[in-house]
Design an enzyme around this catalytic site. Structure first.
Site, mmCIF file in Angstrom:
data_model
loop_
_atom_site.group_PDB
_atom_site.id
_atom_site.type_symbol
_atom_site.label_atom_id
_atom_site.label_comp_id
_atom_site.label_asym_id
_atom_site.label_seq_id
_atom_site.Cartn_x
_atom_site.Cartn_y
_atom_site.Cartn_z
ATOM 1 N N LYS A 1 -44.050 -95.904 52.101
ATOM 2 C CA LYS A 1 -45.077 -95.117 52.763
ATOM 3 C C LYS A 1 -45.210 -95.469 54.244
ATOM 4 C CE LYS A 1 -47.771 -96.483 49.124
ATOM 5 N NZ LYS A 1 -49.001 -96.885 48.434
ATOM 6 N N GLY A 2 -44.642 -96.589 54.627
ATOM 7 C CA GLY A 2 -44.892 -97.159 55.960
ATOM 8 C C GLY A 2 -44.588 -96.252 57.138
ATOM 9 N N GLU B 1 -38.023 -95.038 59.724
ATOM 10 C CA GLU B 1 -38.612 -96.215 59.084
ATOM 11 C C GLU B 1 -39.657 -96.828 60.017
ATOM 12 O OE1 GLU B 1 -39.522 -97.731 56.701
ATOM 13 O OE2 GLU B 1 -38.138 -99.247 55.958
ATOM 14 N N ASP B 2 -40.614 -97.542 59.440
ATOM 15 C CA ASP B 2 -41.614 -98.204 60.273
ATOM 16 C C ASP B 2 -41.050 -99.452 60.942
ATOM 17 O OD1 ASP B 2 -41.427 -99.557 57.839
ATOM 18 O OD2 ASP B 2 -43.580 -99.597 57.444
ATOM 19 N N ASP C 1 -36.546 -105.120 58.944
ATOM 20 C CA ASP C 1 -36.806 -106.557 58.824
ATOM 21 C C ASP C 1 -35.517 -107.244 58.339
ATOM 22 O OD1 ASP C 1 -38.256 -108.931 58.642
ATOM 23 O OD2 ASP C 1 -39.213 -108.419 56.756
ATOM 24 N N LYS D 1 -37.170 -106.315 63.731
ATOM 25 C CA LYS D 1 -37.282 -107.782 63.749
ATOM 26 C C LYS D 1 -35.890 -108.363 63.510
ATOM 27 C CE LYS D 1 -41.317 -108.193 60.967
ATOM 28 N NZ LYS D 1 -42.124 -108.995 60.016
ATOM 29 N N PHE E 1 -45.985 -110.808 61.534
ATOM 30 C CA PHE E 1 -46.311 -109.760 60.571
ATOM 31 C C PHE E 1 -47.252 -108.762 61.226
ATOM 32 C CE2 PHE E 1 -47.653 -107.568 56.781
ATOM 33 C CZ PHE E 1 -46.455 -107.468 56.102
ATOM 34 N N ASP F 1 -48.517 -101.757 56.567
ATOM 35 C CA ASP F 1 -49.580 -102.350 55.752
ATOM 36 C C ASP F 1 -49.399 -103.844 55.520
ATOM 37 O OD1 ASP F 1 -47.295 -102.030 53.944
ATOM 38 O OD2 ASP F 1 -48.708 -102.632 52.377
ATOM 39 N N ARG G 1 -53.101 -99.507 57.090
ATOM 40 C CA ARG G 1 -52.214 -98.403 57.495
ATOM 41 C C ARG G 1 -52.948 -97.424 58.405
ATOM 42 N NH1 ARG G 1 -47.557 -98.622 54.181
ATOM 43 N NH2 ARG G 1 -47.905 -99.150 52.006
HETATM 44 P P1 IMP Z 1 -36.525 -105.063 54.745
HETATM 45 O O1 IMP Z 1 -35.880 -104.516 53.520
HETATM 46 O O2 IMP Z 1 -36.704 -106.558 54.654
HETATM 47 O O3 IMP Z 1 -35.858 -104.684 56.032
HETATM 48 O O4 IMP Z 1 -38.008 -104.551 54.717
HETATM 49 C C1 IMP Z 1 -38.427 -103.466 55.387
HETATM 50 C C2 IMP Z 1 -39.796 -103.102 54.901
HETATM 51 O O5 IMP Z 1 -40.620 -104.250 54.807
HETATM 52 C C3 IMP Z 1 -40.488 -102.190 55.874
HETATM 53 O O6 IMP Z 1 -40.268 -100.868 55.531
HETATM 54 C C4 IMP Z 1 -41.930 -102.564 55.704
HETATM 55 O O7 IMP Z 1 -42.494 -101.792 54.672
HETATM 56 C C5 IMP Z 1 -41.911 -103.991 55.271
HETATM 57 N N1 IMP Z 1 -42.192 -104.896 56.401
HETATM 58 C C6 IMP Z 1 -41.359 -105.731 57.019
HETATM 59 N N2 IMP Z 1 -41.948 -106.389 58.016
HETATM 60 C C7 IMP Z 1 -43.232 -105.945 58.038
HETATM 61 C C8 IMP Z 1 -44.355 -106.213 58.881
HETATM 62 O O8 IMP Z 1 -44.322 -107.014 59.826
HETATM 63 N N3 IMP Z 1 -45.488 -105.539 58.579
HETATM 64 C C9 IMP Z 1 -45.580 -104.637 57.560
HETATM 65 N N4 IMP Z 1 -44.553 -104.336 56.777
HETATM 66 C C10 IMP Z 1 -43.380 -104.984 57.011
HETATM 67 MG MG MG Z 2 -41.636 -99.739 54.360
#
Ligand code: IMP
Ligand code: MG
Length: 180
Positions: free
Chosen positions: A43-44, A100-101, A104, A132, A153, A160, A166
Site C-alpha cells: 500500500k505504501g 514504489e515508496d 530498501d 536506502k 526509518f 507506514d 500513512r
Molecule cells: P525491501 O523488500 O526490503 O526493499 O522493502 C521495501 C518495502 O519495505 C517498502 O515497500 C516499504 O513498504 C518497506 N520499508 C522499507 N523501509 C521503510 C521505511 O523506512 N519506512 C517505511 N517502510 C519501509
Molecule cells: Mg511497501
C-alpha cells in the site's frame, strides 16, 4: 493528532511536490509514444502513485496494482516475499513502470520486477520516491528516484510503521525509540 515529537521532518509537502514533478518530467520524456502501464505497489506507494500519475502525460497509459509485502509488521525485511495481489492487465507489448515508496533491501522489487517480466512485459523499470542503498541485499537500482536516504526509518506520504502514519502529508524520520 500527529505528534511532532515522534518524528522529524525529512521532506516537506512543497519539497515532495517539486520532487514528484521532476520525476514525472523524466518519465514523460522517456515514455512518449510508448504503451505504458504504471504499476503501484500496495500500500505504501498509494499517495506518491496518485500524485505522480496526475503529472504523467503519456497518452497510452494504463494503471494497475500489485501487493507483495516482505514485512511482517516490524522495521526490517523478512526476505520472504508473498504475492498478495497480482496485476490484472495483460503485459505483452507494454512498457511497465513500477511505482514504489521506498527501495530498501531490494527483496520486494527484485521479486516483483522478475514476476512482471515473466508475465511478458516488454520492459520493466522502477520508480521509487526514496532509496536506502546502504541496506541493499539484492543487485537492483531504481531507474527513477526522488531522494537517497540514510539507514533511517521514515513514515508519512503513504509510508507506514505498523500501518500508522500513512496519512501524514509530509515525510518524517521516526525516532528509533519507537521501533527498537
Ligand atoms: P525491501 O523488500 O526490503 O526493499 O522493502 C521495501 C518495502 O519495505 C517498502 O515497500 C516499504 O513498504 C518497506 N520499508 C522499507 N523501509 C521503510 C521505511 O523506512 N519506512 C517505511 N517502510 C519501509
Ligand atoms: Mg511497501
Amino acid at each position: 493528532m500527529l505528534h511532532k515529537d515522534i518524528f522529524e521532518e525529512l521532506m516537506s509537502e512543497s519539497e515532495i511536490e517539486k520532487t514528484v514533478s521532476e520525476i514525472a518530467d523524466r518519465i514523460n520524456a522517456d515514455y512518449e509514444g510508448k504503451t505504458l502501464v504504471v504499476v503501484g505497489i500496495l500500500k505504501g506507494s498509494c499517495v506518491f502513485f496518485a500524485d505522480l500519475l496526475r503529472k504523467i502525460t503519456v497518452e497510452d497509459c494504463q494503471i494497475d496494482f500489485i501487493d507483495a509485502s516482505s514485512y511482517g509488521g516490524g522495521s526490517a525485511s523478512s526476505g520472504n516475499i508473498k504475492l498478495l495481489k497480482d496485476v490484472n492487465c495483460a503485459l505483452p507489448g507494454k512498457d511497465v513502470l513500477i511505482v514504489e515508496d521506498i527501495l530498501d533491501s531490494g527483496n520486494t522489487l527484485c521479486f516483483i520486477k522478475e514476476h512482471l517480466l515473466e508475465k511478458g512485459a516488454d520492459s520493466v523499470k522502477i520508480c521509487t520516491l526514496f532509496d536506502k542503498p546502504s541496506r541493499r541485499k539484492k543487485p537492483i537500482t531504481p531507474d527513477y528516484c526522488g531522494k537517497v536516504v540514510d539507514d533511517l526509518f521514515i513514515v508519512g506520504y503513504g509510508l507506514d510503521y505498523n500501518e500508522r502514519y500513512r496519512n501524514l502529508p509530509y515525510v518524517g524520520v521516526l525516532r528509533s525509540e519507537i521501533y527498537s
